[in-house]
Design an enzyme around this catalytic site. Structure first.
Site, PDB file in Angstrom:
ATOM      1  CB  CYS A 196      -6.612  66.752  55.046  1.00 26.80           C
ATOM      2  SG  CYS A 196      -6.080  65.518  53.847  1.00 26.80           S
ATOM      3  NE  ARG A 242      -6.509  68.147  49.193  1.00 30.69           N
ATOM      4  CZ  ARG A 242      -5.320  68.253  49.741  1.00 30.69           C
ATOM      5  NH1 ARG A 242      -5.090  69.172  50.650  1.00 30.69           N
ATOM      6  NH2 ARG A 242      -4.343  67.439  49.401  1.00 30.69           N
TER       7      ARG A 242
END
Length: 299
Positions: A196, A242
């Protein structure tokens, strides 16, 4: 008669292979095993899933410039070009041998560039190298990032993304708190993992952004430079989106939804959002830095 005429374009397209088949065969012998290893290895990971796309795009760009391989269009390379070509070819083959024998993918994959460039200089000269410069440069994005670069960049990126996501969602009224790179939203805890951090998405989006600039052939230098400078910030912003989307999915739909199909779908959306940001920026800059008409050469 019609049959011969219909076959003429095909024969013209395959004409370069008459001269180049030894080079093509040598490249296939060297790198098909490498591609096979990649296809059953890192290309199956989220971080390197762009590898096959880069390879296909590079081959397409070479095919577009196939006219430079036609013998009638080629001038014999000079001694200087051949000397540089042999040096690059020897360096590339040594890098390939070291990378293949010691399982160092950076050397094995990266050796493609000097090997192909050296072969071009030896057989055709700088004319073909100039025509294919972007295709060769694009192969850089097949090379995995060095481990020390990943380790040095991943930690700070995760930290910044966690802080920004927490502040934005807290300002939006969500019960969110942060401890390091762990976000707590309601009864759920989410770890901002290495995937991430957005480092690899920055790498792949940079490849697509530079390809977009190459294909569009903008004449405004300022417009090109601004877009190039904006690629990494756009990828970083898209990755923040995201993470926030995954936090909201987990908060509203539960942990299983946040870690299941929607988690992978959010990765695809990250890439699409980044490209959309890039297209919108290019569209806006078109009003400020319009393309100048290209000078037309007289026949």
């Amino acid at each position: 008669m019609n049959t011969l005429a219909s076959r003429a374009p095909i024969l013209d397209a395959l004409a370069p292979l008459k001269t180049w088949w030894p080079v093509v065969l040598g490249l296939l012998v060297l790198y098909v095993p490498t591609y096979w290893t990649l296809a059953h290895g890192i290309w199956n990971t989220e971080e390197q899933a762009h590898g096959p796309i880069v390879l296909v795009v590079a081959l397409f760009l070479v095919w577009q410039k196939r006219a430079v391989f036609v013998a009638d269009n080629c001038k014999p390379p000079t001694r200087g070009e051949m000397a540089i070509g042999w040096a690059l070819l020897a360096f590339g083959l040594l890098a390939y041998a070291l990378g293949r024998s010691q399982d160092i993918l950076i050397f094995e994959i990266g050796s493609q560039i000097p090997v192909i460039l050296g072969a071009l200089l030896i057989t055709v000269g700088t004319r073909a190298a100039r025509a294919l410069w972007f295709a060769l440069f694009f192969l850089v994005f097949m090379i995995p990032l060095p481990g020390f670069v990943v380790d040095a960049a991943t930690g700070p990126l995760k930290q910044y993304i966690s802080i920004i996501a927490e502040n934005v969602l807290y300002a939006a009224g969500y019960p969110i708190a942060r401890s390091g790179v762990t976000l707590t939203v309601g009864p759920y805890q989410l770890l901002v993992a290495d995937a991430c951090s957005g480092l690899h998405s920055m790498f792949s989006l940079s490849a697509m952004g530079l390809l977009y600039l190459y294909l569009m052939q903008r004449t405004s230098v300022a417009r090109n430079l601004i877009i190039m400078a904006a690629i990494l910030p756009i990828a970083f912003a898209a990755n923040i989106v995201r993470v926030m989307v995954l936090v909201l999915i987990t908060y509203h739909l539960g942990d299983e939804a946040g870690q299941g199909f929607l988690h992978g779908f959010a990765g695809i959306m990250l890439f699409i959002i980044g490209l959309l940001f890039l297209f919108v920026l290019d569209w806006v800059l078109g009003f400020i830095f319009p393309d100048r008409p290209r000078a037309q050469t007289r026949p």
